[in-house]
Every structure is written in C-alpha cells, then in structure tokens.
Write a protein that holds these residues in place. Structure first.
Motif, mmCIF file in Angstrom:
data_model
loop_
_atom_site.group_PDB
_atom_site.id
_atom_site.type_symbol
_atom_site.label_atom_id
_atom_site.label_comp_id
_atom_site.label_asym_id
_atom_site.label_seq_id
_atom_site.Cartn_x
_atom_site.Cartn_y
_atom_site.Cartn_z
ATOM 1 N N LEU A 162 0.815 -1.212 0.000
ATOM 2 C CA LEU A 162 0.000 0.000 0.000
ATOM 3 C C LEU A 162 0.850 1.263 0.000
ATOM 4 N N VAL A 163 2.019 1.231 0.634
ATOM 5 C CA VAL A 163 2.868 2.427 0.675
ATOM 6 C C VAL A 163 3.888 2.444 -0.455
ATOM 7 N N ASN A 164 3.894 1.390 -1.277
ATOM 8 C CA ASN A 164 4.816 1.325 -2.400
ATOM 9 C C ASN A 164 4.287 2.149 -3.571
ATOM 10 N N SER A 165 5.170 2.933 -4.205
ATOM 11 C CA SER A 165 4.720 3.846 -5.257
ATOM 12 C C SER A 165 4.152 3.117 -6.466
ATOM 13 N N LYS A 166 4.597 1.902 -6.731
ATOM 14 C CA LYS A 166 4.109 1.161 -7.898
ATOM 15 C C LYS A 166 2.814 0.418 -7.602
ATOM 16 N N THR A 167 2.728 -0.182 -6.431
ATOM 17 C CA THR A 167 1.572 -1.031 -6.113
ATOM 18 C C THR A 167 0.513 -0.324 -5.280
ATOM 19 N N GLY A 168 0.864 0.824 -4.678
ATOM 20 C CA GLY A 168 -0.087 1.525 -3.816
ATOM 21 C C GLY A 168 -1.385 1.901 -4.498
ATOM 22 N N PRO A 169 -1.344 2.534 -5.685
ATOM 23 C CA PRO A 169 -2.599 2.866 -6.370
ATOM 24 C C PRO A 169 -3.409 1.639 -6.755
ATOM 25 N N VAL A 170 -2.721 0.535 -7.074
ATOM 26 C CA VAL A 170 -3.431 -0.706 -7.421
ATOM 27 C C VAL A 170 -4.170 -1.247 -6.198
ATOM 28 N N GLU A 171 -3.478 -1.273 -5.051
ATOM 29 C CA GLU A 171 -4.117 -1.733 -3.820
ATOM 30 C C GLU A 171 -5.286 -0.821 -3.453
ATOM 31 N N SER A 172 -5.115 0.465 -3.675
ATOM 32 C CA SER A 172 -6.193 1.415 -3.375
ATOM 33 C C SER A 172 -7.400 1.175 -4.269
ATOM 34 N N THR A 173 -7.162 0.771 -5.501
ATOM 35 C CA THR A 173 -8.266 0.449 -6.408
ATOM 36 C C THR A 173 -9.015 -0.780 -5.915
ATOM 37 N N THR B 248 -20.637 -1.736 -0.831
ATOM 38 C CA THR B 248 -21.555 -1.432 0.264
ATOM 39 C C THR B 248 -22.740 -0.641 -0.281
ATOM 40 N N GLU B 249 -23.931 -1.105 0.018
ATOM 41 C CA GLU B 249 -25.129 -0.419 -0.468
ATOM 42 C C GLU B 249 -25.173 1.008 0.082
ATOM 43 N N GLY B 250 -25.386 1.969 -0.816
ATOM 44 C CA GLY B 250 -25.464 3.363 -0.408
ATOM 45 C C GLY B 250 -24.128 4.091 -0.441
ATOM 46 N N VAL B 251 -23.063 3.399 -0.888
ATOM 47 C CA VAL B 251 -21.724 4.004 -0.934
ATOM 48 C C VAL B 251 -21.303 4.189 -2.384
ATOM 49 N N GLU B 252 -20.834 5.384 -2.696
ATOM 50 C CA GLU B 252 -20.316 5.678 -4.030
ATOM 51 C C GLU B 252 -18.858 6.093 -3.902
ATOM 52 N N VAL B 253 -17.979 5.386 -4.583
ATOM 53 C CA VAL B 253 -16.559 5.689 -4.504
ATOM 54 C C VAL B 253 -16.167 6.643 -5.628
ATOM 55 N N ILE B 254 -14.983 7.201 -5.511
ATOM 56 C CA ILE B 254 -14.498 8.155 -6.503
ATOM 57 C C ILE B 254 -14.225 7.440 -7.824
ATOM 58 N N PRO B 255 -14.166 8.177 -8.952
ATOM 59 C CA PRO B 255 -13.845 7.562 -10.241
ATOM 60 C C PRO B 255 -12.456 6.931 -10.218
ATOM 61 N N PRO B 256 -12.260 5.826 -10.943
ATOM 62 C CA PRO B 256 -10.954 5.154 -10.965
ATOM 63 C C PRO B 256 -9.803 6.072 -11.362
ATOM 64 N N SER B 257 -10.071 7.036 -12.254
ATOM 65 C CA SER B 257 -9.003 7.922 -12.716
ATOM 66 C C SER B 257 -8.450 8.802 -11.607
ATOM 67 N N GLN B 258 -9.211 8.980 -10.506
ATOM 68 C CA GLN B 258 -8.757 9.831 -9.412
ATOM 69 C C GLN B 258 -8.072 9.054 -8.292
ATOM 70 N N ILE B 259 -8.131 7.727 -8.360
ATOM 71 C CA ILE B 259 -7.576 6.919 -7.272
ATOM 72 C C ILE B 259 -6.071 7.138 -7.097
ATOM 73 N N PRO B 260 -5.263 7.187 -8.169
ATOM 74 C CA PRO B 260 -3.835 7.451 -7.949
ATOM 75 C C PRO B 260 -3.575 8.782 -7.244
ATOM 76 N N CYS B 261 -4.341 9.780 -7.590
ATOM 77 C CA CYS B 261 -4.197 11.093 -6.942
ATOM 78 C C CYS B 261 -4.544 10.999 -5.466
ATOM 79 N N VAL B 262 -5.659 10.346 -5.160
ATOM 80 C CA VAL B 262 -6.092 10.204 -3.769
ATOM 81 C C VAL B 262 -5.059 9.409 -2.981
#
Length: 359
Positions: free
Chosen positions: A202-213, A222-236
């Motif tokens: 998760l803290v690795n620069s190469k695998t962290g965004p993948v794990e976050s995805t 989870t019902e009632g939960v909306e996550v951010i768009p995939p394109s923003q996950i690396p930024c987050v």
C-alpha cells in the motif's frame, strides 16, 4: 542447384518471419509507450484535481466494514484512505459504534486486543490489513513506549535497548497474537466478504494505487456508498500516503491538539455546501483535513514512519526462525488464499535474508 532452392526458400521464409516478428514487437512497444504516456498524462491531470478534504453524511444508512489490523500496521493511514475514497467518515472502535450506520469503516485491533466494536451485530464484511511481524511488532512497541513515557503518539521511536528489553519479554506473546489475528479474520469471514491488504504494497509507489483500487472496489460494494472515479484513485492515494493531514477549523486555522475536543464540526455535501452546521463532536472536533506534501525521503512519510530515532530493530536468530515458522504455518493453512500467500511469501523471503546476514 534445384536441391538448394527449397532450402533457400525455407531460409528466406524464416528470415521474413523473423523480420515480421521484430516489426510486430516494435509496433507493440511503440503502442505500449504511447499508452503509458497517455496514462501518465491522465494521472498527471487527475493529481492536480482530486479533493480529499470533504466528509459527508451518507445519503442512506450504511453498514460499516471492519477495518481490522494488528497494532502497528498502518491503521491510521488507511483510516484516511477509506474516507478519501468514499467521502464518508471512518470510525474507531473506542469512539464509534457499528449500529449508527453512518461510517464507511470502523477500525479494530480485535482479537489481538480484546476490545470489540459495540453494536457490531450486523457488520458482515472486513478489510484485513497486515504488515510483516518483523516491522509490526517494533511499530507497536513504539506506541507502548510513547504511552509509558507520556510522549505524544507517532513522535519518537523507542531506543534500541528499550526495544530489546520489551522484545525479549513479549516476543512470543505478540508473535502468537499477530498470528491469531490473521487466522481469526481469515476464518471468520468468507473470501467474498473480506479482502486482504498488505501495508508494504500500500505504501509502495508502484503497487499503492493498485491496492487502493482494490479497496475502492470493495468499499463500493456497500449499499449506499459511491466511490471516486478510478481515474482519481492514484491522486487520492498520493495525497493520503505522501501528504500528512492538518486539521483546520471553519476559518482555516490549524486545530491544535488541546482545541480538538471543543471545536464544533460542520458536515458538507458532495458539492462542498454545508449539510449540517455546528455538529457537536467531542470525539473528533474536525472540520476539514487540509494536506501538506511530505517527500518520500521525509521521516513523516508513512514508509519511514512519523517517528524519529532508530528505524531498524534487531532480532535474535531464534526469533527470526520463529517468525519464519509462523509465516510458513499460515501460508500452509491458507494455501487457497492467493493474495495472502503472495504477501506471506514476501515476508518469508525478507526474514530469510535477515537470517543469511546473521550467518
């Protein structure tokens, strides 16, 4: 001459095939490079636009997810990540209940620590965060050392002599607790209702965004939960891992520790408008979380810890062998759990490298 013709033709065909193959590989390489460049441009653009500062109330009651980890495994960092991926608040086992239905996840160290989340009867899913016991045990000891010496959390690493004394007194107990923690969460919930996440990945620069995805996809179920768009996950991911949070009040002033218990909190909707004003929250007087960049070389970076002091802690040969035995036992028991096996195998390799150094 006629006999030579077939051989010459075959040789010619092989040469042509080789040239064609090389041409195809060259084209594929160019396509991959163009794709990679396009991806970098997309990520560069999204890095400038993502926002992790707004926390909202869910639009409907939601069942929180267990955020389970052995102490010292990065629970605080993932707490912020769950919030940033969903815009919903994460909770803590000592401060929040599972039956208020307004938290995306609630942190727990159960069963390695005996306190359970209250009101957890309907909680059915878990994110299991694990960290190599080689590093999780010293990280937990740092917390113990800070508490024993009335030092603020995440500010100092214990001196090596204090670590060695604590290690020799508690190693067997804590290694067994680490193992039991993994076993509990792997057996208590079916694979469809949990995911296993490695702190190291998760803290690795190469695998962290993948794990976050992976985490975002799980949270989004989870019902009632909306996550951010995939394109923003690396930024987050970048802003959660490479930045540290600064709590600010309504005027944008940094909230000092002694003010946090008395500051009222505003909740914001997805557009940044105030949803509910002046919510009294004695547990977390947080309005927004501003971020400040932390270089990967900075001691405040999660991969290096917020703490100052010695960062490498020693083990005896017998203790390293005990860690290897524990990891191999878990790997053998959960052989069908591919993700866990890969993670544990990486831990085994690291410990075996340490044993080679001792020899």
């Amino acid at each position: 001459m006629p006999k030579l013709m077939p051989r010459m033709l075959r040789k010619g065909r092989r040469t042509f095939a080789l040239i064609l193959s090389l041409s195809v590989c060259s084209v594929m390489l160019i396509v991959q490079q163009e794709t990679s460049s396009a991806l970098r441009r997309m990520l560069s653009s999204s890095y400038e636009t993502c926002d992790i500062s707004t926390i909202s109330l869910p639009t409907q009651p939601i069942l929180p997810i267990y955020a389970a980890s052995y102490p010292g495994s990065g629970a605080q960092m993932t707490h912020y990540l769950y919030e940033a991926l969903t815009g919903l608040e994460s909770g803590d086992e000592w401060q929040h209940r599972g039956d208020t239905y307004d938290h995306i996840a609630i942190k727990t160290h159960y069963p390695s620590r005996k306190h359970q989340i209250e009101g957890n009867r309907l909680m059915q899913r878990a994110i299991v965060l694990i960290r190599s016991p080689m590093h999780a045990l010293p990280s937990y000891h740092n917390f113990v050392y800070e508490k024993d010496h009335n030092i603020p959390d995440h500010t100092i690493r214990a001196p090596e002599d204090a670590w060695i004394k604590w290690r020799d007194q508690h190693f067997k107990e804590e290694l067994a607790s680490w193992k039991n923690h993994v076993q509990y969460w792997m057996t208590e919930y079916e694979s469809t209702d949990r995911i296993v996440v490695s702190y190291e990945r998760l803290v690795n620069s190469k695998t962290g965004p993948v794990e976050s995805t992976r985490i975002a996809n799980f949270l989004g179920r989870t019902e009632g939960v909306e996550v951010i768009p995939p394109s923003q996950i690396p930024c987050v991911w970048d802003k959660v891992v490479n930045y540290k949070r600064i709590d600010v009040d309504e005027e944008g002033n940094e909230i000092e520790e002694d003010r946090k218990l008395s500051v009222l909190r505003n909740l914001y909707d997805e557009h940044g408008n105030i949803l509910d004003k002046n919510i009294q929250d004695s547990k977390m007087g947080l309005v927004k979380r501003r971020v400040k960049y932390v270089s990967t070389e900075d001691p405040a970076h999660p991969s290096q810890s917020l703490r100052e002091g010695v960062s490498v802690y020693s083990y005896t040969k017998e203790q390293l062998e005990a860690i290897t035995t524990t990891l191999n036992a878990l790997r053998g028991r959960f052989l069908a759990e591919y993700t866990l096996v890969v993670i544990l195998s990486g831990y085994v390799e690291e410990v075996e490298n340490e044993l080679k150094i001792l020899k």
